[in-house]
Write an enzyme that holds these catalytic residues in place. Sequence first.
Site, PDB file in Angstrom:
ATOM      1  N   SER A   1      14.716  21.512 -16.613  1.00  0.00           N
ATOM      2  CA  SER A   1      13.483  22.279 -16.755  1.00  0.00           C
ATOM      3  C   SER A   1      13.758  23.540 -17.563  1.00  0.00           C
ATOM      4  O   SER A   1      14.818  24.153 -17.444  1.00  0.00           O
ATOM      5  CB  SER A   1      12.948  22.658 -15.368  1.00  0.00           C
ATOM      6  OG  SER A   1      11.968  23.676 -15.460  1.00  0.00           O
TER       7      SER A   1
ATOM      8  N   LYS B   1      16.118  21.754 -11.415  1.00  0.00           N
ATOM      9  CA  LYS B   1      15.415  20.485 -11.668  1.00  0.00           C
ATOM     10  C   LYS B   1      16.291  19.452 -12.386  1.00  0.00           C
ATOM     11  O   LYS B   1      17.081  19.783 -13.271  1.00  0.00           O
ATOM     12  CB  LYS B   1      14.162  20.737 -12.519  1.00  0.00           C
ATOM     13  CG  LYS B   1      13.062  21.522 -11.835  1.00  0.00           C
ATOM     14  CD  LYS B   1      12.457  20.773 -10.668  1.00  0.00           C
ATOM     15  CE  LYS B   1      11.695  19.543 -11.093  1.00  0.00           C
ATOM     16  NZ  LYS B   1      10.561  19.828 -11.973  1.00  0.00           N
TER      17      LYS B   1
ATOM     18  N   HIS C   1       0.828  -1.212   0.000  1.00  0.00           N
ATOM     19  CA  HIS C   1       0.000   0.000   0.000  1.00  0.00           C
ATOM     20  C   HIS C   1       0.864   1.265   0.000  1.00  0.00           C
ATOM     21  O   HIS C   1       0.431   2.329   0.462  1.00  0.00           O
ATOM     22  CB  HIS C   1      -0.961   0.030   1.199  1.00  0.00           C
ATOM     23  CG  HIS C   1      -1.747  -1.224   1.374  1.00  0.00           C
ATOM     24  ND1 HIS C   1      -2.873  -1.507   0.640  1.00  0.00           N
ATOM     25  CD2 HIS C   1      -1.547  -2.302   2.190  1.00  0.00           C
ATOM     26  CE1 HIS C   1      -3.348  -2.690   1.003  1.00  0.00           C
ATOM     27  NE2 HIS C   1      -2.558  -3.189   1.937  1.00  0.00           N
TER      28      HIS C   1
ATOM     29  N   GLU D   1       9.652   8.439 -17.141  1.00  0.00           N
ATOM     30  CA  GLU D   1       8.280   8.914 -17.336  1.00  0.00           C
ATOM     31  C   GLU D   1       7.774   8.598 -18.740  1.00  0.00           C
ATOM     32  O   GLU D   1       6.610   8.232 -18.923  1.00  0.00           O
ATOM     33  CB  GLU D   1       8.219  10.419 -17.072  1.00  0.00           C
ATOM     34  CG  GLU D   1       8.414  10.777 -15.600  1.00  0.00           C
ATOM     35  CD  GLU D   1       8.495  12.276 -15.361  1.00  0.00           C
ATOM     36  OE1 GLU D   1       8.350  13.046 -16.334  1.00  0.00           O
ATOM     37  OE2 GLU D   1       8.718  12.681 -14.203  1.00  0.00           O
TER      38      GLU D   1
END
Length: 460
Positions: free
Chosen positions: A277, A283, A156, A290
Amino acid sequence: MTKLWGGRFQKETDHLVEDFHSSISFDQRLYQYDIKGSIAHARMLGRCGIITEEEAGAIVCGLEEVLAEIKASQVEFSVEAEDIHMNVEQLLTAKIGDLGKKLHTARSRNDQVALDIRMYLKDEIDQVSGLLRQLQEALLDLAERHLGVLMPGYTHLQRAQPVTLAHHLLAYCQMFGRDEGRLADCRRRTDVMPLGAGALAGTTFPLDRQYVAEQLGFAAITQNSLDAVSDRDFAVEFTAAASLVMVHLSRFCEEIILWASAEFAFIELDDAFSTGSSMMPQKKNPDVAELIRGKSGRVFGNLQALLTMLKGLPLAYNKDMQEDKEALFDAVDTVKKCLLVFRPMLETMRVKEDNMQAAASKGFTNATDLADYLVRRGLPFREAHEVAGKLVFHCLQQKITLDQLSLDDYSKFSTLVEEGVYDAISLKRCVDARRVPGGPALEAVREAIAKARQRLAASK
């Protein structure tokens, strides 16, 4: 251009239909398989006396020249010729004259395309399987380098019990091993030669189908002509297997994305597999992971497209089946690209071992071991579970961990607790005590790595 197969027609095909009907823009990638299949077919026609041996030899030589010209980028395919099959035939006829038209004797584009796709997919399955083996080997190498690195195991997405990074990596090795097995099963069912089925009902010519199968490296021939030209189960099966590969890659990528975040800080991805970024200079984004996660939906969509295409088709061939190629090709391309980039991303990431171990020491991941300790001292598990739960709650109130509790504190909850409890709930002991086959103990993980390497060696 004269209408293809237009003997019974009185009008030319509308130019809009020509473009809509044509598949050469995407099925041209099958040219090697189409020519290879045609060479075997021509040799068989000559061998069976359907055309002369001299005619068969001239056709084969012409096809070999066409193949060389296509490979050398000396050919521009024609939309008017519709597909790769007719393009090859027209190129052959332009080279050797009307003799080229004899190549299509005892053959339909229906069994021809079924042959081409099966040959293509067998090769692609071999390539994808090879990439999966390379990924599993990389996982095993990574596991061996991090055998003793403790980390929290989760359920979980909550810290549950301590495991090791090696054990976690081996879970994915198992998944990719099953993927390889599914592809092997799919390849076996793809390895069946359909040529000779004709349009749907075979042919009156005395073909030697087994000879063609042997020439093309097929293990068997199809047993029903209707099924042979209308079957795309193997394409669906591959795309389903590819979808599961993407599921496993996507799950792994999700964990990498989490692990690379400041909240987890378990790993750092190499600069070569990260992006920045356009606005925020600080970043470092896990864009490769992704993108792989996102591309999974593409392969799932291709599977749905193939299933939908087939679900309402009566036997035998229908033009709907032209839609099989783009979905199949895209599934092949996507899964290969993802596997190619995923492995080096994994191999170059830096593991922050101290952070992983620190996380394992929090969240009371040793609470189950405390309950097991009480069970071994004679307490029924349900009661031991309750006592351990109360001790966890007490620690939360005191903002301490189970190993920081004194024996006096333990005795307030159970008189069964003695000095040995601290050894029983140490994280290393928690892991090492789980020696069952498939467990996270060091000896079990080493055995699992050895078995995985044996399996990989046997599958090559």
